[in-house]
Design a protein around this motif. Structure first.
Motif, PDB file in Angstrom:
ATOM      1  N   SER A 117      32.025  60.001  52.558  1.00 28.59           N
ATOM      2  CA  SER A 117      31.347  60.878  53.434  1.00 28.59           C
ATOM      3  C   SER A 117      31.865  62.407  53.345  1.00 28.59           C
ATOM      4  CB  SER A 117      31.474  60.447  54.928  1.00 28.59           C
ATOM      5  OG  SER A 117      32.727  60.459  55.243  1.00 28.59           O
ATOM      6  N   ALA A 118      32.907  62.435  52.617  1.00 24.87           N
ATOM      7  CA  ALA A 118      33.656  63.829  52.271  1.00 24.87           C
ATOM      8  C   ALA A 118      32.857  64.348  51.225  1.00 24.87           C
ATOM      9  CB  ALA A 118      35.019  63.447  51.970  1.00 24.87           C
ATOM     10  N   ALA A 119      32.516  65.597  51.466  1.00 24.34           N
ATOM     11  CA  ALA A 119      31.802  66.552  50.354  1.00 24.34           C
ATOM     12  C   ALA A 119      32.755  66.888  49.285  1.00 24.34           C
ATOM     13  CB  ALA A 119      31.035  67.841  50.992  1.00 24.34           C
ATOM     14  N   ILE A 120      34.027  67.038  49.865  1.00 27.70           N
ATOM     15  CA  ILE A 120      35.039  67.549  48.615  1.00 27.70           C
ATOM     16  C   ILE A 120      35.955  66.367  48.816  1.00 27.70           C
ATOM     17  CG2 ILE A 120      37.167  69.109  48.326  1.00 27.70           C
ATOM     18  CD1 ILE A 120      35.281  71.296  49.224  1.00 27.70           C
ATOM     19  N   GLN A 121      36.461  65.914  47.601  1.00 26.71           N
ATOM     20  CA  GLN A 121      37.299  64.736  47.479  1.00 26.71           C
ATOM     21  C   GLN A 121      38.579  64.622  46.580  1.00 26.71           C
ATOM     22  OE1 GLN A 121      34.347  62.005  46.187  1.00 26.71           O
ATOM     23  NE2 GLN A 121      33.694  61.226  48.138  1.00 26.71           N
ATOM     24  N   CYS A 122      39.094  66.146  46.463  1.00 33.81           N
ATOM     25  CA  CYS A 122      40.197  66.288  45.581  1.00 33.81           C
ATOM     26  C   CYS A 122      41.414  66.268  46.202  1.00 33.81           C
ATOM     27  CB  CYS A 122      39.878  67.623  44.717  1.00 33.81           C
ATOM     28  SG  CYS A 122      39.642  69.039  46.001  1.00 33.81           S
ATOM     29  N   TYR A 123      41.536  65.984  47.618  1.00 36.21           N
ATOM     30  CA  TYR A 123      43.000  66.255  48.411  1.00 36.21           C
ATOM     31  C   TYR A 123      43.317  64.749  48.546  1.00 36.21           C
ATOM     32  CZ  TYR A 123      42.049  70.963  48.352  1.00 36.21           C
ATOM     33  OH  TYR A 123      41.591  72.309  47.890  1.00 36.21           O
ATOM     34  N   GLY A 124      43.349  64.205  49.817  1.00 39.58           N
ATOM     35  CA  GLY A 124      43.603  62.931  50.417  1.00 39.58           C
ATOM     36  C   GLY A 124      45.108  62.869  51.032  1.00 39.58           C
ATOM     37  N   PHE A 125      45.505  61.580  51.213  1.00 39.19           N
ATOM     38  CA  PHE A 125      46.787  61.601  51.839  1.00 39.19           C
ATOM     39  C   PHE A 125      48.057  61.639  50.967  1.00 39.19           C
ATOM     40  CE2 PHE A 125      50.421  58.881  53.076  1.00 39.19           C
ATOM     41  CZ  PHE A 125      50.526  59.363  54.208  1.00 39.19           C
ATOM     42  N   ASP A 126      47.656  61.087  49.771  1.00 44.85           N
ATOM     43  CA  ASP A 126      48.877  61.350  48.618  1.00 44.85           C
ATOM     44  C   ASP A 126      49.328  63.092  48.614  1.00 44.85           C
ATOM     45  OD1 ASP A 126      49.464  58.544  48.650  1.00 44.85           O
ATOM     46  OD2 ASP A 126      47.913  58.523  46.813  1.00 44.85           O
TER      47      ASP A 126
ATOM     48  N   LYS B  76      49.574  73.077  45.767  1.00 42.79           N
ATOM     49  CA  LYS B  76      50.431  72.026  46.612  1.00 42.79           C
ATOM     50  C   LYS B  76      51.328  73.164  47.337  1.00 42.79           C
ATOM     51  CE  LYS B  76      50.498  68.238  43.097  1.00 42.79           C
ATOM     52  NZ  LYS B  76      51.183  67.305  42.381  1.00 42.79           N
ATOM     53  N   GLN B  77      51.665  74.276  46.827  1.00 41.34           N
ATOM     54  CA  GLN B  77      52.596  75.153  47.555  1.00 41.34           C
ATOM     55  C   GLN B  77      51.962  75.893  49.014  1.00 41.34           C
ATOM     56  OE1 GLN B  77      51.884  75.411  44.325  1.00 41.34           O
ATOM     57  NE2 GLN B  77      53.848  74.884  43.507  1.00 41.34           N
TER      58      GLN B  77
ATOM     59  N   THR C 297      52.842  75.111  52.575  1.00 38.00           N
ATOM     60  CA  THR C 297      53.090  76.118  53.764  1.00 38.00           C
ATOM     61  C   THR C 297      52.244  75.826  54.982  1.00 38.00           C
ATOM     62  OG1 THR C 297      53.124  77.776  51.983  1.00 38.00           O
ATOM     63  CG2 THR C 297      52.490  78.560  53.976  1.00 38.00           C
ATOM     64  N   LEU C 298      51.202  75.191  54.894  1.00 35.97           N
ATOM     65  CA  LEU C 298      50.508  74.643  56.090  1.00 35.97           C
ATOM     66  C   LEU C 298      51.132  73.636  56.794  1.00 35.97           C
ATOM     67  CD1 LEU C 298      46.741  74.216  54.611  1.00 35.97           C
ATOM     68  CD2 LEU C 298      47.513  76.024  56.082  1.00 35.97           C
ATOM     69  N   VAL C 299      51.926  72.761  56.137  1.00 26.71           N
ATOM     70  CA  VAL C 299      52.834  71.677  56.677  1.00 26.71           C
ATOM     71  C   VAL C 299      54.083  72.445  57.514  1.00 26.71           C
ATOM     72  CG1 VAL C 299      54.212  69.627  56.391  1.00 26.71           C
ATOM     73  CG2 VAL C 299      52.081  69.727  55.251  1.00 26.71           C
ATOM     74  N   SER C 300      54.362  73.321  56.817  1.00 24.30           N
ATOM     75  CA  SER C 300      55.704  74.083  57.288  1.00 24.30           C
ATOM     76  C   SER C 300      55.170  74.970  58.679  1.00 24.30           C
ATOM     77  CB  SER C 300      56.217  75.117  56.213  1.00 24.30           C
ATOM     78  OG  SER C 300      57.319  76.153  56.752  1.00 24.30           O
TER      79      SER C 300
ATOM     80  N   ALA D 218      53.610  66.916  50.712  1.00 21.12           N
ATOM     81  CA  ALA D 218      54.066  68.300  51.228  1.00 21.12           C
ATOM     82  C   ALA D 218      54.764  67.779  52.431  1.00 21.12           C
ATOM     83  CB  ALA D 218      52.700  69.197  51.782  1.00 21.12           C
ATOM     84  N   ILE D 219      54.611  66.735  53.063  1.00 24.81           N
ATOM     85  CA  ILE D 219      55.016  66.310  54.183  1.00 24.81           C
ATOM     86  C   ILE D 219      56.562  65.730  53.969  1.00 24.81           C
ATOM     87  CG2 ILE D 219      55.223  64.338  55.639  1.00 24.81           C
ATOM     88  CD1 ILE D 219      51.992  64.411  55.994  1.00 24.81           C
ATOM     89  N   THR D 220      56.744  65.167  52.752  1.00 27.77           N
ATOM     90  CA  THR D 220      57.977  64.661  52.569  1.00 27.77           C
ATOM     91  C   THR D 220      59.003  65.597  52.062  1.00 27.77           C
ATOM     92  OG1 THR D 220      57.385  64.547  49.992  1.00 27.77           O
ATOM     93  CG2 THR D 220      57.229  62.529  51.359  1.00 27.77           C
ATOM     94  N   SER D 221      58.495  67.021  51.675  1.00 27.88           N
ATOM     95  CA  SER D 221      59.339  68.138  51.599  1.00 27.88           C
ATOM     96  C   SER D 221      59.954  68.736  52.985  1.00 27.88           C
ATOM     97  CB  SER D 221      58.565  69.280  50.728  1.00 27.88           C
ATOM     98  OG  SER D 221      57.644  69.665  51.281  1.00 27.88           O
ATOM     99  N   GLN D 222      58.919  68.274  54.241  1.00 24.68           N
ATOM    100  CA  GLN D 222      59.534  68.691  55.558  1.00 24.68           C
ATOM    101  C   GLN D 222      59.831  67.524  56.419  1.00 24.68           C
ATOM    102  OE1 GLN D 222      59.398  71.628  56.830  1.00 24.68           O
ATOM    103  NE2 GLN D 222      58.749  73.106  55.460  1.00 24.68           N
ATOM    104  N   ALA D 223      61.153  67.074  56.131  1.00 21.64           N
ATOM    105  CA  ALA D 223      61.589  66.044  56.859  1.00 21.64           C
ATOM    106  C   ALA D 223      61.460  65.965  58.419  1.00 21.64           C
ATOM    107  CB  ALA D 223      63.107  65.841  56.420  1.00 21.64           C
ATOM    108  N   SER D 224      61.379  66.923  58.874  1.00 22.23           N
ATOM    109  CA  SER D 224      60.879  66.896  60.425  1.00 22.23           C
ATOM    110  C   SER D 224      59.759  67.119  60.716  1.00 22.23           C
ATOM    111  CB  SER D 224      61.743  68.486  60.913  1.00 22.23           C
ATOM    112  OG  SER D 224      60.945  69.428  60.233  1.00 22.23           O
ATOM    113  N   PHE D 225      58.620  67.033  59.905  1.00 23.51           N
ATOM    114  CA  PHE D 225      57.231  67.038  60.126  1.00 23.51           C
ATOM    115  C   PHE D 225      56.601  65.832  61.206  1.00 23.51           C
ATOM    116  CE2 PHE D 225      52.770  65.734  59.380  1.00 23.51           C
ATOM    117  CZ  PHE D 225      52.239  66.933  59.628  1.00 23.51           C
ATOM    118  N   LEU D 226      57.016  64.752  60.615  1.00 24.71           N
ATOM    119  CA  LEU D 226      56.422  63.499  61.687  1.00 24.71           C
ATOM    120  C   LEU D 226      57.440  63.482  63.033  1.00 24.71           C
ATOM    121  CD1 LEU D 226      55.755  60.342  59.480  1.00 24.71           C
ATOM    122  CD2 LEU D 226      54.154  61.615  60.779  1.00 24.71           C
ATOM    123  N   PRO D 227      58.852  63.595  63.041  1.00 18.91           N
ATOM    124  CA  PRO D 227      59.593  64.030  64.141  1.00 18.91           C
ATOM    125  C   PRO D 227      58.922  65.040  64.969  1.00 18.91           C
ATOM    126  CG  PRO D 227      61.107  63.487  62.345  1.00 18.91           C
ATOM    127  CD  PRO D 227      59.758  63.738  61.882  1.00 18.91           C
TER     128      PRO D 227
END
Length: 810
Positions: free
Chosen positions: A213-222, A175-176, A180-183, A227-236
Motif C-alpha cells: 500500500s506504500a506509494a514509495i518503497q525505498c526506505y523501511g525499518f532497516d 541517511k544523514q 538528523t530527524l532521529v536526533s 539511524a536509530i542505532t547511532s542514537q543510543a538514547s532514541f528508544l529510551p
C-alpha cells in the motif's frame, strides 16, 4: 446486478453564480461566472476585461480568500457557491519559484520564518509540489531543517510532513538527513517539533518494499534503524515520554513505537524486542492503561497489545534449537539454576522433560515457553529451586514434573489471549498480558499447589485433570481482575495461590455443567486455532466488502450537518482509493464509481479517530451528535487539529458503525475495536468446530483415513462422499438426515465421544513432533461455512449485513 444499477450521472447543466474577486487593491463585486466553464477561461476574462495585467494569464490563479485554497476545476464545479470571495494571485508555479528563492537558511530569519509558514499551506497542492520539487525546493527545505530552531524548525518539519502526503518527490532522503530527524526527536521536547518529526519517521518506516500500500518503497525499518542505532538514547527517550505529562507526547511516542514494532524486520527483531523489554515498556504501557486515557491513546494501547500477541505467536511457532546460542544458554541455565546436581551434566528428565532432546518436548510452546521458563528460573530462583527440593522428597510417581506443567501453563495463557492464533480480537485492556512472564510464574506455582492437594500421579491422565482445574481457576481469576487496579498482580496471585482447593474444584464443577470438557482437549484446541484464523480472515473480507458495497452518510462541517446534501462513500475494488460523491438526496440505488467524482488515497490513511476524539466534535455545532456513531479517517499529517481528518462519518446505526470502523481497521492492519465483530469471529469459530466435531464422535471411526478415502473416491468418481449423517433421538425415536459425510450417531451418554477423543488425543501426541494435526475437518471446511454464512447474509440499502439469526442458533 441489474444493468442499470450503475448508470452514469446526467450531464450537468450550466449554473451561473456571482462572486467577488480581489486583485491587489482592486475589488470586483458580483462578478458572474459559469461553474460549468473552465478556470482558465474565467482567469483570462478577468485578465483581459477587468484588471490591467501584464504577462501571460497562465501565470495567475484564483484562491479562496478565507482558506487560501486553490480554485481547481473540481472545486469550481462542485464547491464554489454564490457570494464566495476569491483573489487573483500568482500561479503555483510562480509561487514555488519565489518560495524556493527565499528558502536560504543564511537569509534574514523573519523572512525565512514567514516563507516556511506559507509553505505549509501550499504544499497541499499537487500543482505547487511538482514545481517545488523540480526547482530543488526539497533539498533547500532539508537544509533548513538541519540548521533551524524553534518555530522555524516546527514549520519546516510540518511542511516536510505535508509534502510526504504526496506519492512522489521524497524518494531521495540521505541517511544523514534521516539521522538528523532521529536526533531531533531525541533532543527536542517541544510538541510542535516532535509531532511532525515523529510522523515523518512513521512514514519512512512504513515505506518499505514489502508494503504493497506504500506509494514509495525505498526506505523501511532497516533504513531508519541504521539511524536509530547511532542514537543510543532514541528508544529510551520514546519510552520515557510515555510517562510524560503532555498527552500529545505520550500519543506520538507510543504511535512511533507501535510503527517500529509492526514493521521490524526479522534481522533486527530480536534486538529490538529485547531493547523494549529491557526498558520495561510493558510496565510503562500498563501504567498508561490505568490513567483513563482518551480514545486516540486507547487505540494505540490496544494496538500495542495486538502487536504483543502477534510477537508471542511468532515466538511460539519458533522451534527451540540447540545450535542457537541463546536457546542453548537458556536451557543450560534451567539446569544450573535448579540446584539439583551442581556441576554435573544436565539430566533433563529430572527437570520434567520426557526425552533427552528438550527441543522436542518444547515443540508445543517453542521459544515463547522456553523464555517464560528461563525468566521464572532467573526472577524467582529460590522458589524455583525449592520446587525441586520439595518434589524430590516425594515418591517418583507422585512428583510434579516442572517442564510438563510449565508447558501446560504456557498453553493456557496462549489460548486465553489468542497467542495460539496470532489474531487478536481483544478490544479491552489486558494488563495481565503485559505481565506475561510474571503471570506464567504464578500459574506454575498454582500447578504445583493443586498437584499436591489433588495427590496427582505423574501420568498423562492426572496432568490433564490438574490442567483443567488450573485453566478453570485462571479464567475466573483473570475475569475478575480490575484492569485499572494498582495491585493487579498481587490480587491475581492471591486468587490463584490462596484460593482453597475445595472452592476451585466446586467452581470447576459448576462450569462443567454448562461446558463440554472435550473442547479443552489438545486436538480440539489445535482445530480451533486453525478455524479461528480462517474465521478472522472471513470476517475481515466481509467487513471490507461492506466498504466496497458503499453506504450513504450525512455531510457534516463545522456548522453542523449540511441540509439537502448526502454523501455516498465506496471503497474501490483494488482498495487503493475511497471514492465519494455528494448528492441532493439519497438515491434508491448505489451510485457507480463513475458517479463518484472525488476520492481519498487510502495509502495516506493511518488511523481512525472515534467518539469524542473525532474532529467532528471540535465544533460546538456538532455536540448533539452521538459519539458512539461518529468517526473520522486520519492521515499521517493529521496532527494539525485544524485539518485533522481526511473524511468524517456519522453512522445511522451501531451495526453500520461496527462494519465501517472495523472494515477500515482491518484494511489498515489495526486491531478491531467493536465487540460484535469479535463475537462474529467467535461464533464462526465455534460453529466450524461444532461441525467438525460431528465427524469425530463416531464409534471407533478412523476419521483421518475415512475422510481421506472419501475425498479420494469423490475426486475419482465424482460421486457423493460416503453415506449421510444421521442422528438418533432416543427419547422421541426420531431420526433425521443432517448432511453428507461419515455415519455418526448421537447418544445420551458421552462414552463413545470420549473414546474417540482419546484416540485422537493419543494420535495428536504421537504426531506432534512432525507438527501435523491429527484431525480432519470432515464435518465441513471453513470455506464451506463461510459460503453458508455468505448465502445467509443480505445487504440492505445502507450496506449493512442482515444475519440470519437462526443460522447461529443451529
Amino acid at each position: 446486478m441489474p444493468p442499470d444499477a450503475y448508470r452514469p450521472a446526467p450531464p450537468r447543466s450550466k449554473r451561473k453564480i456571482n462572486i467577488t474577486v480581489t486583485h491587489g487593491t482592486h475589488k470586483l463585486e458580483n462578478y458572474p461566472i459559469d461553474t460549468s466553464g473552465s478556470v482558465s477561461s474565467i482567469i483570462k476574462g478577468l485578465w483581459l476585461s477587468h484588471f490591467s495585467l501584464t504577462g501571460n494569464p497562465s501565470n495567475y490563479c484564483l484562491r479562496v480568500v478565507e482558506t487560501e485554497e486553490l480554485l481547481t476545476q473540481e472545486r469550481l464545479r462542485r464547491k464554489l457557491a454564490d457570494g464566495d470571495n476569491l483573489k487573483l494571485v500568482p500561479s503555483p508555479a510562480l509561487m514555488a519559484a519565489d518560495i524556493v528563492t527565499n528558502l536560504a537558511p543564511e537569509d534574514e530569519q523573519s523572512l525565512l520564518k514567514r516563507t516556511i509558514f506559507l509553505l505549509q499551506k501550499y504544499l497541499k497542492e499537487d500543482e505547487f509540489v511538482d514545481e517545488f520539487v523540480a526547482l530543488g525546493g526539497l533539498e533547500k527545505l532539508q537544509d533548513v531543517i538541519i540548521t533551524a530552531q524553534g518555530n522555524t524548525l516546527a514549520y519546516a518539519l510540518t511542511s516536510l510532513q505535508t509534502l510526504m502526503e504526496h506519492d512522489r518527490g521524497w524518494e531521495s532522503f540521505s541517511k544523514q538527513f534521516i539521522a538528523t530527524l532521529v536526533s531531533i526527536i531525541v533532543k527536542q521536547n517541544l510538541v510542535n517539533i516532535c509531532r511532525p518529526a515523529t510522523a515523518i519517521i512513521i512514514k519512512l518506516v512504513a515505506a518499505n518494499p514489502t508494503n504493497p500500500s506504500a506509494a514509495i518503497q525505498c526506505y523501511g525499518f532497516d533504513v531508519v534503524n541504521s539511524a536509530i542505532t547511532s542514537q543510543a538514547s532514541f528508544l529510551p527517550t520514546l519510552v520515557q515520554r510515555l510517562s510524560a505529562t503532555d498527552y500529545l507526547l505520550q500519543l506520538n511516542s507510543l504511535h512511533l513505537i507501535n510503527s517500529l514494532f509492526r514493521h521490524v524486520t526479522d534481522r533486527a527483531r530480536s534486538s529490538f524486542v529485547q531493547m523494549l523489554d529491557a526498558l520495561r515498556t510493558r510496565h510503562v504501557v500498563s501504567m498508561l492503561m490505568q490513567s483513563s486515557p482518551a480514545d486516540e491513546l486507547k487505540a494505540q494501547l490496544i494496538d500495542y497489545q495486538r502487536l504483543l500477541v502477534s510477537e508471542g505467536h511468532r515466538r511460539r511457532r519458533t522451534n527451540v534449537d540447540f545450535r542457537n546460542k541463546e536457546h542453548a544458554a537458556a536451557l543450560k541455565d534451567l539446569w544450573e539454576l535448579s540446584g539439583i546436581d551442581p556441576g554435573s551434566a544436565p539430566q533433563w528428565d529430572k527437570l520434567g522433560f520426557m526425552t533427552v532432546l528438550p527441543q522436542r518436548d518444547l515443540s508445543r510452546v517453542g521459544v515463547l515457553g522456553l523464555e517464560a521458563m528461563h525468566a521464572f528460573a532467573q526472577r524467582e530462583t529460590a522458589a524455583y529451586q525449592q520446587l525441586f527440593v520439595d518434589e524430590f522428597k516425594r515418591p517418583p510417581e507422585r512428583r510434579c514434573p516442572f517442564v510438563k506443567v510449565a508447558i501446560e501453563a504456557c498453553e493456557i495463557m496462549a489460548d486465553h489471549w489468542e497467542v495460539s492464533t496470532g489474531y487478536s480480537t481483544i478490544t479491552s485492556y489486558q494488563p495481565l498480558l503485559l505481565a506475561f512472564q510474571q503471570v506464567f510464574g504464578i500459574l506454575v506455582m498454582s500447578f504445583f499447589r493443586l498437584w499436591r492437594e489433588m495427590e496427582a500421579d505423574d501420568t498423562a491422565e492426572d496432568l490433564n485433570r490438574v490442567t483443567a482445574l488450573v485453566r478453570s481457576q485462571f479464567k475466573h481469576s483473570a475475569s475478575i481482575i480490575e484492569p485499572s487496579s494498582p495491585v493487579l498482580l498481587a490480587t491475581f496471585r492471591s486468587e490463584m495461590i490462596e484460593t482453597a482447593y475445595a472452592v476451585v474444584r466446586e467452581r470447576q464443577l459448576k462450569n462443567l455443567e454448562v461446558e463440554d470438557p472435550l473442547l479443552s482437549k489438545p486436538p480440539v484446541r489445535n482445530l480451533r486455532e486453525r478455524f479461528y484464523q480462517q474465521s478472522y480472515e472471513d470476517v475481515k473480507r466481509q467487513r471490507v466488502e461492506c466498504l466496497k458495497q458503499g453506504a450513504w452518510f450525512p455531510v457534516v462541517k463545522e456548522k453542523g450537518r449540511v441540509k439537502g446534501l448526502n454523501r455516498f462513500y465506496r471503497l474501490g475494488l483494488n482498495h487503493k482509493f475511497l471514492h465519494y460523491g455528494d448528492f441532493p438526496r439519497v438515491l434508491g440505488r448505489r451510485p457507480g464509481l463513475d458517479e463518484l467524482s472525488e476520492r481519498i488515497d487510502m495509502s495516506l490513511a493511518t488511523d481512525l479517530l472515534t467518539g469524542i476524539s473525532s474532529p467532528i466534535f471540535s465544533s460546538k455545532k456538532n455536540a448533539a451528535e452521538i459519539p458512539t456513531l461518529c468517526f473520522s479517517l486520519k492521515s499521517s499529517s493529521s496532527s494539525d487539529q485544524a485539518n485533522a481528518s481526511m473524511a468524517d462519518f456519522i453512522c445511522s446505526t451501531p451495526t453500520q458503525y461496527s462494519e465501517w470502523t472495523d472494515g477500515f481497521n482491518m484494511l489498515l492492519d489495526k486491531n478491531i475495536s467493536n465487540r460484535d465483530t469479535a463475537e462474529y469471529i467467535r461464533i464462526l469459530t465455534e460453529v466450524a468446530v461444532t461441525l467438525a466435531m460431528l465427524d469425530i464422535t463416531g464409534e471407533g471411526v478412523d476419521v483421518v483415513s475415512a475422510v481421506a478415502a472419501a475425498e479420494g473416491a469423490s475426486d475419482v468418481t465424482g460421486s457423493p462422499p460416503v453415506a449421510p449423517h444421521w442422528y438418533d433421538d432416543h427419547q422421541s425415536g426420531a431420526s433425521a438426515n443432517v448432511g453428507v459425510g461419515l455415519p455418526i450417531h448421537y447418544h445420551e451418554g458421552r462414552t463413545d465421544k470420549r473414546d474417540s477423543m482419546n484416540q485422537l488425543s493419543q494420535r495428536d501426541e504421537d504426531e506432534d513432533e512432525d507438527e501435523e494435526e491429527s484431525f480432519s475437518e470432515g464435518g465441513g471446511s471453513m470455506s464451506d461455512l463461510a459460503g453458508s454464512m455468505s448465502r445467509r447474509a443480505s445487504y440492505d440499502d445502507e450496506g449493512h449485513v442482515d444475519y440470519d439469526v437462526d443460522f447461529f442458533d443451529t
